[in-house]
Design a protein around this motif. Structure first.
Motif, PDB file in Angstrom:
ATOM      1  N   GLU A   1       0.711  -1.271  -0.270  1.00 55.99           N
ATOM      2  CA  GLU A   1      -0.139   0.098   0.023  1.00 55.99           C
ATOM      3  C   GLU A   1       0.872   1.325  -0.106  1.00 55.99           C
ATOM      4  O   GLU A   1       0.610   2.454  -0.678  1.00 55.99           O
ATOM      5  CB  GLU A   1      -0.950   0.080   1.199  1.00 55.99           C
ATOM      6  CG  GLU A   1      -1.979  -0.952   1.190  1.00 55.99           C
ATOM      7  CD  GLU A   1      -1.884  -2.242   1.930  1.00 55.99           C
ATOM      8  OE1 GLU A   1      -2.588  -2.921   2.327  1.00 55.99           O
ATOM      9  OE2 GLU A   1      -0.396  -2.562   1.980  1.00 55.99           O
TER      10      GLU A   1
ATOM     11  N   TYR B   1       2.625   3.424  -3.523  1.00 56.44           N
ATOM     12  CA  TYR B   1       2.190   4.016  -4.730  1.00 56.44           C
ATOM     13  C   TYR B   1       2.485   5.680  -4.607  1.00 56.44           C
ATOM     14  O   TYR B   1       1.570   6.336  -4.185  1.00 56.44           O
ATOM     15  CB  TYR B   1       0.636   3.875  -4.589  1.00 56.44           C
ATOM     16  CG  TYR B   1       0.422   2.375  -5.170  1.00 56.44           C
ATOM     17  CD1 TYR B   1      -0.141   2.210  -6.555  1.00 56.44           C
ATOM     18  CD2 TYR B   1       0.325   1.183  -4.075  1.00 56.44           C
ATOM     19  CE1 TYR B   1      -0.152   1.019  -6.988  1.00 56.44           C
ATOM     20  CE2 TYR B   1       0.474  -0.043  -4.933  1.00 56.44           C
ATOM     21  CZ  TYR B   1      -0.040  -0.071  -6.348  1.00 56.44           C
ATOM     22  OH  TYR B   1      -0.156  -1.453  -6.642  1.00 56.44           O
TER      23      TYR B   1
ATOM     24  N   SER C   1      -2.493  -3.461 -10.997  1.00 57.14           N
ATOM     25  CA  SER C   1      -1.991  -3.653  -9.620  1.00 57.14           C
ATOM     26  C   SER C   1      -2.801  -4.768  -8.862  1.00 57.14           C
ATOM     27  O   SER C   1      -3.669  -4.996  -9.015  1.00 57.14           O
ATOM     28  CB  SER C   1      -2.490  -2.177  -8.775  1.00 57.14           C
ATOM     29  OG  SER C   1      -2.407  -2.353  -7.519  1.00 57.14           O
TER      30      SER C   1
ATOM     31  N   ASP D   1      -1.967  -4.927  -5.500  1.00 55.65           N
ATOM     32  CA  ASP D   1      -2.031  -4.564  -3.945  1.00 55.65           C
ATOM     33  C   ASP D   1      -3.502  -4.770  -3.419  1.00 55.65           C
ATOM     34  O   ASP D   1      -4.393  -4.386  -3.919  1.00 55.65           O
ATOM     35  CB  ASP D   1      -0.977  -3.319  -3.697  1.00 55.65           C
ATOM     36  CG  ASP D   1       0.321  -3.720  -4.016  1.00 55.65           C
ATOM     37  OD1 ASP D   1       0.867  -4.466  -3.153  1.00 55.65           O
ATOM     38  OD2 ASP D   1       0.975  -3.081  -4.975  1.00 55.65           O
ATOM     39  N   ASN D   2      -3.402  -4.399  -2.119  1.00 55.05           N
ATOM     40  CA  ASN D   2      -4.646  -4.248  -1.283  1.00 55.05           C
ATOM     41  C   ASN D   2      -4.988  -2.911  -1.273  1.00 55.05           C
ATOM     42  O   ASN D   2      -4.887  -2.309   0.024  1.00 55.05           O
ATOM     43  CB  ASN D   2      -4.497  -4.942   0.272  1.00 55.05           C
ATOM     44  CG  ASN D   2      -4.439  -6.483   0.053  1.00 55.05           C
ATOM     45  OD1 ASN D   2      -5.031  -7.167  -0.672  1.00 55.05           O
ATOM     46  ND2 ASN D   2      -3.372  -7.085   1.002  1.00 55.05           N
ATOM     47  N   LEU D   3      -5.401  -2.485  -2.221  1.00 52.83           N
ATOM     48  CA  LEU D   3      -5.878  -1.133  -2.393  1.00 52.83           C
ATOM     49  C   LEU D   3      -7.525  -1.162  -2.996  1.00 52.83           C
ATOM     50  O   LEU D   3      -7.440  -1.815  -4.228  1.00 52.83           O
ATOM     51  CB  LEU D   3      -5.210  -0.265  -3.015  1.00 52.83           C
ATOM     52  CG  LEU D   3      -3.815   0.151  -2.625  1.00 52.83           C
ATOM     53  CD1 LEU D   3      -2.763   0.806  -3.566  1.00 52.83           C
ATOM     54  CD2 LEU D   3      -3.837   1.101  -1.311  1.00 52.83           C
ATOM     55  N   THR D   4      -8.410  -0.587  -2.615  1.00 53.50           N
ATOM     56  CA  THR D   4      -9.774  -0.194  -3.324  1.00 53.50           C
ATOM     57  C   THR D   4      -9.339   0.499  -4.479  1.00 53.50           C
ATOM     58  O   THR D   4      -8.613   1.475  -4.534  1.00 53.50           O
ATOM     59  CB  THR D   4     -10.643   0.514  -2.383  1.00 53.50           C
ATOM     60  OG1 THR D   4     -10.978  -0.235  -0.936  1.00 53.50           O
ATOM     61  CG2 THR D   4     -11.992   0.630  -2.879  1.00 53.50           C
TER      62      THR D   4
ATOM     63  N   ASN E   1      -7.708  -0.296  -6.991  1.00 56.97           N
ATOM     64  CA  ASN E   1      -6.116  -0.081  -7.176  1.00 56.97           C
ATOM     65  C   ASN E   1      -5.842   0.152  -8.602  1.00 56.97           C
ATOM     66  O   ASN E   1      -4.972   0.739  -8.735  1.00 56.97           O
ATOM     67  CB  ASN E   1      -5.389  -1.488  -6.500  1.00 56.97           C
ATOM     68  CG  ASN E   1      -5.960  -2.951  -7.255  1.00 56.97           C
ATOM     69  OD1 ASN E   1      -7.141  -2.793  -8.319  1.00 56.97           O
ATOM     70  ND2 ASN E   1      -5.733  -3.999  -6.764  1.00 56.97           N
TER      71      ASN E   1
ATOM     72  N   LYS F   1      -6.381   3.720  -9.020  1.00 59.26           N
ATOM     73  CA  LYS F   1      -5.495   4.725  -8.044  1.00 59.26           C
ATOM     74  C   LYS F   1      -4.114   4.761  -8.945  1.00 59.26           C
ATOM     75  O   LYS F   1      -3.448   5.752  -9.185  1.00 59.26           O
ATOM     76  CB  LYS F   1      -5.300   4.374  -6.934  1.00 59.26           C
ATOM     77  CG  LYS F   1      -6.364   4.545  -5.752  1.00 59.26           C
ATOM     78  CD  LYS F   1      -5.995   4.080  -4.452  1.00 59.26           C
ATOM     79  CE  LYS F   1      -7.071   4.577  -3.546  1.00 59.26           C
ATOM     80  NZ  LYS F   1      -8.514   4.099  -3.708  1.00 59.26           N
TER      81      LYS F   1
ATOM     82  N   ASN G   1      -8.773  -2.814 -12.402  1.00 51.29           N
ATOM     83  CA  ASN G   1      -8.734  -3.347 -10.939  1.00 51.29           C
ATOM     84  C   ASN G   1      -8.637  -4.788 -10.572  1.00 51.29           C
ATOM     85  O   ASN G   1      -9.247  -5.435 -11.572  1.00 51.29           O
ATOM     86  CB  ASN G   1     -10.153  -2.579 -10.376  1.00 51.29           C
ATOM     87  CG  ASN G   1     -10.018  -1.293 -10.464  1.00 51.29           C
ATOM     88  OD1 ASN G   1      -9.249  -0.502  -9.870  1.00 51.29           O
ATOM     89  ND2 ASN G   1     -11.175  -0.512 -10.860  1.00 51.29           N
TER      90      ASN G   1
ATOM     91  N   GLU H   1     -13.252  -7.248  -4.125  1.00 48.03           N
ATOM     92  CA  GLU H   1     -12.335  -6.525  -3.685  1.00 48.03           C
ATOM     93  C   GLU H   1     -12.560  -6.094  -2.210  1.00 48.03           C
ATOM     94  O   GLU H   1     -11.598  -6.070  -1.286  1.00 48.03           O
ATOM     95  CB  GLU H   1     -12.161  -5.336  -4.385  1.00 48.03           C
ATOM     96  CG  GLU H   1     -11.027  -4.158  -3.995  1.00 48.03           C
ATOM     97  CD  GLU H   1     -11.233  -2.929  -5.058  1.00 48.03           C
ATOM     98  OE1 GLU H   1     -10.366  -2.948  -6.099  1.00 48.03           O
ATOM     99  OE2 GLU H   1     -12.127  -2.151  -5.073  1.00 48.03           O
TER     100      GLU H   1
ATOM    101  N   GLN I   1      -7.433   1.423   5.079  1.00 51.98           N
ATOM    102  CA  GLN I   1      -7.963   0.741   4.007  1.00 51.98           C
ATOM    103  C   GLN I   1      -8.680  -0.510   4.557  1.00 51.98           C
ATOM    104  O   GLN I   1      -9.746  -0.778   3.952  1.00 51.98           O
ATOM    105  CB  GLN I   1      -6.731   0.069   3.081  1.00 51.98           C
ATOM    106  CG  GLN I   1      -5.844   0.920   2.404  1.00 51.98           C
ATOM    107  CD  GLN I   1      -6.415   1.840   1.125  1.00 51.98           C
ATOM    108  OE1 GLN I   1      -7.354   1.034   0.757  1.00 51.98           O
ATOM    109  NE2 GLN I   1      -6.010   2.857   1.097  1.00 51.98           N
TER     110      GLN I   1
END
Length: 467
Positions: free
Chosen positions: A131, A134, A161, A163-166, A168, A171, A199, A267, A356
């Protein structure tokens, strides 16, 4: 003992180990992966391994470590080969993965990364940079590669991406486009028109490698493998149907990837249920002196707490159709004793993860007038974790960008519930701007911090679990 190199593969096959049987020529590199860690090697690289075995397209991986040289160099010494220990309810098995066809280090060999992104055979970039990764440094590296690709007349890429990002993909696209527009509008236009940023949601529990895991690999394989990883049998990769090459949707589906129109239901379920529960258990396990997730969930009180957290305070806001079944599967996965997933590994970078993993559920519950007892107790456990020692007084190291700040605050106000809650909820940008001023949230966190101090953390959990 012989190293895990291509010459060792026939003997491994005789042992019943699954080995790569496809052509591993570096010309088959089609994926530049940024963030060469255990998770990528046990997840996306395994998918690409399956694709290389059955598809003509270049799905081989150039594994790029962002800064650390140790893993990249160890993999290079093994010519990209490494083993994956798969632990499921059916037992344990081993697989040698062959999709990594080259490695480098971005901080040491940035030009190699740029040229790899620009290479005609490259079709994807994937990322597991965590996280906190970025930022401008990542955008600059990507844009240098994309600029070189555009200059060479190359096609656009899928840049995914993991990674654990909403949101992602969204972003990452915004980061790249905003950075490009600040100095090269033509490049920004080219990226926007030619590259796809889907995503995605990736799910597989992959503990950090340990000396014990490497010893188990040596015993099972009969060779030394400095890059062995262990994981569970379950895996899931859900990705948005948005690719530079639309044909990739069918290709990925053939390997078990779930290609969907909207990733958000999956997600959010993963981020708030799996990752959110993991972060709660990480704080609680550290405070209670329980070193692994398995040992946490084996405590009946903590098992009931995690079930309640997901059911009562997370699932009401989710639209994943099988959320209850997903919850039950998660509880079984957490209980897998072979994974030995360290709570301190999960607690790494808590200040980056909590916004997150917990905050959206807190905000959603408060908006509907719902209870936030489990999340408030998790926040209180985090405050106890910030002291840097367990309930028996044994110190541990906090691995977090704000570690020193948080520990100083926690120790300064130790024993003063109101001061601790006020200071820690207001520290950094962890809890946002609204929650630290919301009396409903502040009062419940303060209540559970007081109860943990009065009863001990497990005593407070038992009190919350009462009917």
């Amino acid at each position: 003992m012989q190293e895990l190199i291509p010459a060792a593969l026939p003997a491994l096959a005789e042992r019943g180990i699954t080995i790569p049987l496809f052509d591993r020529n570096p010309s088959r590199i089609g994926v530049v992966h940024l963030g060469l860690g255990a998770f990528h090697r046990a997840h996306q690289a395994v998918v690409f391994d399956a694709l290389m075995a059955h598809r003509p397209e270049p799905w081989g991986v150039l594994g790029v470590a962002m800064r650390s040289t140790q893993l990249a160099d160890a993999l290079a010494q093994q010519q990209g080969l490494y083993s994956v220990q798969i632990n499921s309810h059916a037992g344990r098995s081993w697989q040698v993965v062959g999709s990594v066809l080259g490695t480098c280090v971005a901080a040491r060999e940035p030009e190699q990364v740029v040229q790899a992104i620009a290479a005609p055979s490259t079709r994807w970039i994937t990322l597991t940079v965590t996280e906190k990764g970025y930022g401008p440094e990542l955008a600059t590296l990507l844009l240098k590669g994309l600029a070189a690709r555009r200059k060479a007349g190359g096609d656009g890429l899928t840049i995914a991406s993991c990674d654990n990002l909403t949101d992602n993909g969204g972003k990452l696209q915004k980061l790249c486009l905003d950075t490009a527009r600040s100095h090269d509008a033509a490049l920004a236009d080219w990226v926007e028109e030619n590259c796809a940023f889907p995503n995605s949601m990736v799910d597989r529990i992959v503990p950090a490698a340990t000396p014990e895991r490497l010893q188990e690999a040596a015993e099972a394989l009969g060779v030394t493998d400095q890059c062995a990883v262990g994981t569970e049998g379950f895996w899931e990769w859900v990705i948005e149907d948005r690719f530079a090459d639309p044909a990739d949707a069918e290709v990925l589906a053939s390997a078990g990837v779930n290609v969907v129109a909207d990733v958000r239901p999956f997600e959010q379920a993963k981020l708030y249920m799996l990752n959110g529960s993991h972060s709660a258990m990480a704080c609680m396990g550290a405070v209670l002196g329980l070193p692994t997730v398995h040992e946490c969930i084996a405590q009946p009180d903590l098992h009931r707490f995690v079930h309640g957290l997901m059911t009562q305070e997370v699932m009401p806001h989710l639209v994943r159709p099988d959320a209850a079944a997903y919850r039950d599967a998660l509880l079984e996965r957490f209980a897998n004793p072979a994974l030995k997933h360290s709570v301190h590994q999960i607690a790494t970078d808590n200040s980056q993860k909590i916004p997150q993993r917990w905050v959206p559920s807190v905000v959603a519950q408060l908006a509907r007038g719902g209870k936030v007892e489990h999340l408030a107790l998790a926040a209180a456990a985090w405050m106890g974790y910030c002291l840097g020692e367990d309930e028996a007084g044994k110190p541990y190291t906090m691995n977090d960008p704000l570690a020193q700040t948080l520990q100083d605050i926690a120790k300064k106000h130790r024993g003063d519930v109101a001061a601790t809650v006020g200071a820690l909820l207001g520290a950094g940008a962890i809890w946002g701007t609204e929650l630290p001023r919301d009396p409903r949230w502040v009062s419940r966190v303060a209540h559970w911090l007081e109860r943990t101090q009065a009863l001990g953390l497990l005593g407070a959990v038992r009190e919350l679990n009462l009917p």
